[in-house]
Write a protein that holds these residues in place. Structure first.
Motif, PDB file in Angstrom:
ATOM      1  N   LEU A  31      43.993  92.148  90.329  1.00  0.00           N
ATOM      2  CA  LEU A  31      43.663  91.317  89.176  1.00  0.00           C
ATOM      3  C   LEU A  31      42.468  90.442  89.528  1.00  0.00           C
ATOM      4  CD1 LEU A  31      47.120  89.892  88.047  1.00  0.00           C
ATOM      5  CD2 LEU A  31      45.935  91.872  87.132  1.00  0.00           C
ATOM      6  N   GLY A  32      41.863  89.865  88.524  1.00  0.00           N
ATOM      7  CA  GLY A  32      40.790  88.896  88.763  1.00  0.00           C
ATOM      8  C   GLY A  32      39.454  89.423  88.311  1.00  0.00           C
ATOM      9  N   LEU A  33      38.861  88.719  87.308  1.00  0.00           N
ATOM     10  CA  LEU A  33      37.628  89.212  86.692  1.00  0.00           C
ATOM     11  C   LEU A  33      36.370  88.609  87.283  1.00  0.00           C
ATOM     12  CD1 LEU A  33      38.729  89.031  82.951  1.00  0.00           C
ATOM     13  CD2 LEU A  33      38.567  91.054  84.399  1.00  0.00           C
ATOM     14  N   ASP A  34      36.468  87.379  87.799  1.00  0.00           N
ATOM     15  CA  ASP A  34      35.231  86.760  88.288  1.00  0.00           C
ATOM     16  C   ASP A  34      35.440  86.099  89.644  1.00  0.00           C
ATOM     17  OD1 ASP A  34      36.762  84.703  87.173  1.00  0.00           O
ATOM     18  OD2 ASP A  34      35.203  84.006  85.818  1.00  0.00           O
ATOM     19  N   CYS A  35      34.336  85.908  90.356  1.00  0.00           N
ATOM     20  CA  CYS A  35      34.447  85.336  91.706  1.00  0.00           C
ATOM     21  C   CYS A  35      33.126  84.714  92.145  1.00  0.00           C
ATOM     22  CB  CYS A  35      34.862  86.414  92.701  1.00  0.00           C
ATOM     23  SG  CYS A  35      33.584  87.627  93.022  1.00  0.00           S
ATOM     24  N   TYR A  36      33.240  83.943  93.212  1.00  0.00           N
ATOM     25  CA  TYR A  36      32.073  83.340  93.878  1.00  0.00           C
ATOM     26  C   TYR A  36      32.226  83.591  95.370  1.00  0.00           C
ATOM     27  CZ  TYR A  36      29.497  79.848  96.461  1.00  0.00           C
ATOM     28  OH  TYR A  36      28.685  79.244  97.369  1.00  0.00           O
ATOM     29  N   GLY A  37      31.128  83.866  96.047  1.00  0.00           N
ATOM     30  CA  GLY A  37      31.199  84.046  97.507  1.00  0.00           C
ATOM     31  C   GLY A  37      29.843  84.346  98.084  1.00  0.00           C
TER      32      GLY A  37
ATOM     33  N   GLY B 159      24.177  97.936  98.800  1.00  0.00           N
ATOM     34  CA  GLY B 159      23.938  99.380  98.766  1.00  0.00           C
ATOM     35  C   GLY B 159      22.455  99.677  98.934  1.00  0.00           C
ATOM     36  N   ARG B 160      22.140 100.950  99.216  1.00  0.00           N
ATOM     37  CA  ARG B 160      20.747 101.280  99.573  1.00  0.00           C
ATOM     38  C   ARG B 160      19.763 101.104  98.410  1.00  0.00           C
ATOM     39  NH1 ARG B 160      23.234 106.356  99.347  1.00  0.00           N
ATOM     40  NH2 ARG B 160      22.434 107.615  97.634  1.00  0.00           N
ATOM     41  N   ASN B 161      20.244 101.096  97.152  1.00  0.00           N
ATOM     42  CA  ASN B 161      19.305 100.927  96.020  1.00  0.00           C
ATOM     43  C   ASN B 161      19.130  99.467  95.612  1.00  0.00           C
ATOM     44  OD1 ASN B 161      19.199 103.686  95.919  1.00  0.00           O
ATOM     45  ND2 ASN B 161      20.776 103.858  94.312  1.00  0.00           N
ATOM     46  N   VAL B 162      19.847  98.559  96.251  1.00  0.00           N
ATOM     47  CA  VAL B 162      19.835  97.157  95.783  1.00  0.00           C
ATOM     48  C   VAL B 162      18.663  96.416  96.416  1.00  0.00           C
ATOM     49  CG1 VAL B 162      21.128  94.980  95.733  1.00  0.00           C
ATOM     50  CG2 VAL B 162      22.320  97.164  95.441  1.00  0.00           C
ATOM     51  N   ARG B 163      17.778  95.872  95.555  1.00  0.00           N
ATOM     52  CA  ARG B 163      16.576  95.164  96.036  1.00  0.00           C
ATOM     53  C   ARG B 163      16.668  93.654  95.814  1.00  0.00           C
ATOM     54  NH1 ARG B 163      16.292  99.071  98.045  1.00  0.00           N
ATOM     55  NH2 ARG B 163      15.076 100.954  97.726  1.00  0.00           N
ATOM     56  N   GLU B 164      17.414  93.241  94.758  1.00  0.00           N
ATOM     57  CA  GLU B 164      17.337  91.837  94.317  1.00  0.00           C
ATOM     58  C   GLU B 164      18.236  90.917  95.120  1.00  0.00           C
ATOM     59  OE1 GLU B 164      19.038  94.120  92.308  1.00  0.00           O
ATOM     60  OE2 GLU B 164      17.173  95.097  91.739  1.00  0.00           O
ATOM     61  N   LEU B 165      19.219  91.460  95.831  1.00  0.00           N
ATOM     62  CA  LEU B 165      20.166  90.602  96.551  1.00  0.00           C
ATOM     63  C   LEU B 165      20.180  91.000  98.015  1.00  0.00           C
ATOM     64  CD1 LEU B 165      23.045  90.808  93.916  1.00  0.00           C
ATOM     65  CD2 LEU B 165      21.628  88.800  94.400  1.00  0.00           C
ATOM     66  N   ARG B 166      20.552  90.035  98.894  1.00  0.00           N
ATOM     67  CA  ARG B 166      20.588  90.327 100.329  1.00  0.00           C
ATOM     68  C   ARG B 166      21.776  89.612 100.970  1.00  0.00           C
ATOM     69  NH1 ARG B 166      17.007  86.561  99.136  1.00  0.00           N
ATOM     70  NH2 ARG B 166      17.263  84.601 100.239  1.00  0.00           N
ATOM     71  N   PRO B 167      22.250  90.109 102.116  1.00  0.00           N
ATOM     72  CA  PRO B 167      23.377  89.450 102.795  1.00  0.00           C
ATOM     73  C   PRO B 167      23.081  87.979 103.066  1.00  0.00           C
ATOM     74  CG  PRO B 167      23.003  91.612 103.735  1.00  0.00           C
ATOM     75  CD  PRO B 167      21.862  91.363 102.782  1.00  0.00           C
ATOM     76  N   GLY B 168      24.117  87.151 102.900  1.00  0.00           N
ATOM     77  CA  GLY B 168      23.979  85.718 103.152  1.00  0.00           C
ATOM     78  C   GLY B 168      23.767  84.908 101.893  1.00  0.00           C
ATOM     79  N   GLN B 169      23.373  85.560 100.784  1.00  0.00           N
ATOM     80  CA  GLN B 169      23.141  84.806  99.542  1.00  0.00           C
ATOM     81  C   GLN B 169      24.448  84.358  98.903  1.00  0.00           C
ATOM     82  OE1 GLN B 169      20.555  87.575  97.374  1.00  0.00           O
ATOM     83  NE2 GLN B 169      19.312  85.805  96.803  1.00  0.00           N
TER      84      GLN B 169
END
Ligand SMILES: NC(=O)c1ccc[n+]([C@@H]2O[C@H](COP(=O)([O-])OP(=O)(O)OC[C@H]3O[C@@H](n4cnc5c(N)ncnc54)[C@H](OP(=O)(O)O)[C@@H]3O)[C@@H](O)[C@H]2O)c1
Length: 321
Positions: free
Chosen positions: A61-67, A73-83
């Motif tokens: 269960l659970g629709l939203d989160c923060y962390g 994934g290999r196609n992801v450009r806009e986000l990076r580990p640690g954000q």
């Protein structure tokens, strides 16, 4: 990792803390170590089995989160580990780690506190699109918000003002509860139509039943009722078409789940507006209480008691899955 799942359909006691495998991101996904998960009324419906067959296997269960982003994934450009990010948890947010499409989470600006970021996705996007997209709010129009003391309701009252609404009326189980939302006028459901009849341009219907009927009676010429929830649990019925024609009314709906699947571009737009308002302090999403993940059943009991003012969160330590 630890997660809370519904091991059957029923009361809060079906929620159990279990061990499950850590989900791995696909090419377009991000993996997030969860710090806070939002508790929403939709989770209560999912737990009760309103959305699931009673013999369904254990479900997250659970629709939203923060962390914090831990992998992309290999196609992801806009986000990076640690954000720091907040958004929708497609693998279920009551867990130490979630994996979700990168298009459904957004970096959190420095001025926004962790708890506030966790509280915003479901209530913020719902309130925004009820008013801006479904009802097509025009500057100066009057808005009636039902379930005004809840998460979506308290946010919708503020978002209506930020989008340029005129008079905003909040309605809840009692006038005192409605007053929590800080609208121009606060009423209990039993006194919804006197004084408002024919004066409302947009009514947001999250309760259904008799409250929907009274909300409809408040609408003036070309008024729009946006249906988005049925907390009362009564049968869901459309008003007669003839009445809509003769009173020049429209009834429309909104389901965030569909927007998540089909129009993430619309959510990117609302995320920018909502996070900007949160960072500048123009929008406040009150957090009623933060409970540990393993107390999810207690959180559900509180939500169902109709005493909660604002948003309930679960604290999760995603750093040790
Ligand atoms: N369509 C969508 O995409 C979408 C997205 C988010 C939420 N929703 C729906 O929107 C509604 C509000 O969600 P939320 O997260 O803001 O919930 P919430 O924080 O729990 O607030 C729900 C409000 O509904 C009222 N309520 C609860 N039980 C009720 C009952 N049995 N009869 C009448 N009113 C009752 C309560 O107000 P009073 O006790 O003061 O009456 C409470 O303040 C829910 O129906 C939810 O499923 C829909």
């Amino acid at each position: 990792m630890k997660a809370v799942q519904a091991v059957g359909a029923g009361g809060p006691e079906v929620l159990k803390l279990v061990d499950v495998a850590v989900p791995e991101p696909g090419p377009d996904d991000v993996q997030i170590a969860v710090r806070f998960a939002g508790v929403n009324f939709a989770d209560v419906n999912a737990r009760r089995g309103t959305y699931l067959p009673p013999d369904a296997p254990p479900r997250g269960l659970g629709l939203d989160c923060y962390g914090e982003v831990t992998a992309v994934g290999r196609n992801v450009r806009e986000l990076r580990p640690g954000q720091r990010v907040a958004g929708f948890a497609t693998t279920a947010g009551y867990a130490q780690v979630v994996v979700t499409p990168a298009t459904l989470v957004w970096p959190v600006p420095d001025g926004v506190r962790d708890e506030t970021a966790a509280a915003f996705p479901v209530v913020g996007h719902t309130a925004y699109h009820l008013l801006a997209t479904a009802a097509r709010l025009q500057p100066g129009e009057s808005v009636l918000v039902t379930a005004a003391a809840g998460g979506v309701g308290t946010t919708a009252v503020q978002v209506a003002r930020l989008l340029g609404a005129g008079r905003v009326v909040a309605a809840a189980g009692s006038a005192a509860r409605a007053a929590e939302a800080g609208a121009d006028v606060s009423v209990g459901y039993s006194r919804l139509d006197p004084g408002n009849a024919g004066r409302i341009a947009i009514a947001l219907d999250g309760v259904g039943g008799a409250v929907r009927r009274h909300a409809l009676d408040c609408l003036g010429l070309f008024g729009r009722l946006v249906h988005f929830g049925n907390s009362c649990g009564e049968p869901e019925e459309l008003p007669p078409l003839r009445e809509l024609r003769e009173r020049e009314l429209a009834v429309c709906g909104l389901h965030l789940q569909r927007l998540r699947r089909e129009r993430p571009d619309l959510l990117a737009h609302s995320a920018q507006a909502l996070l900007g308002w949160l960072a500048s302090g123009r929008l406040r999403i009150p957090v009623a209480e933060v409970l540990p993940l393993e107390h999810a059943a207690e959180a559900h009991r509180k939500l169902e008691s109709r005493q909660v003012k604002g948003k309930l969160l679960l604290a999760v330590d995603g750093s040790k899955p």
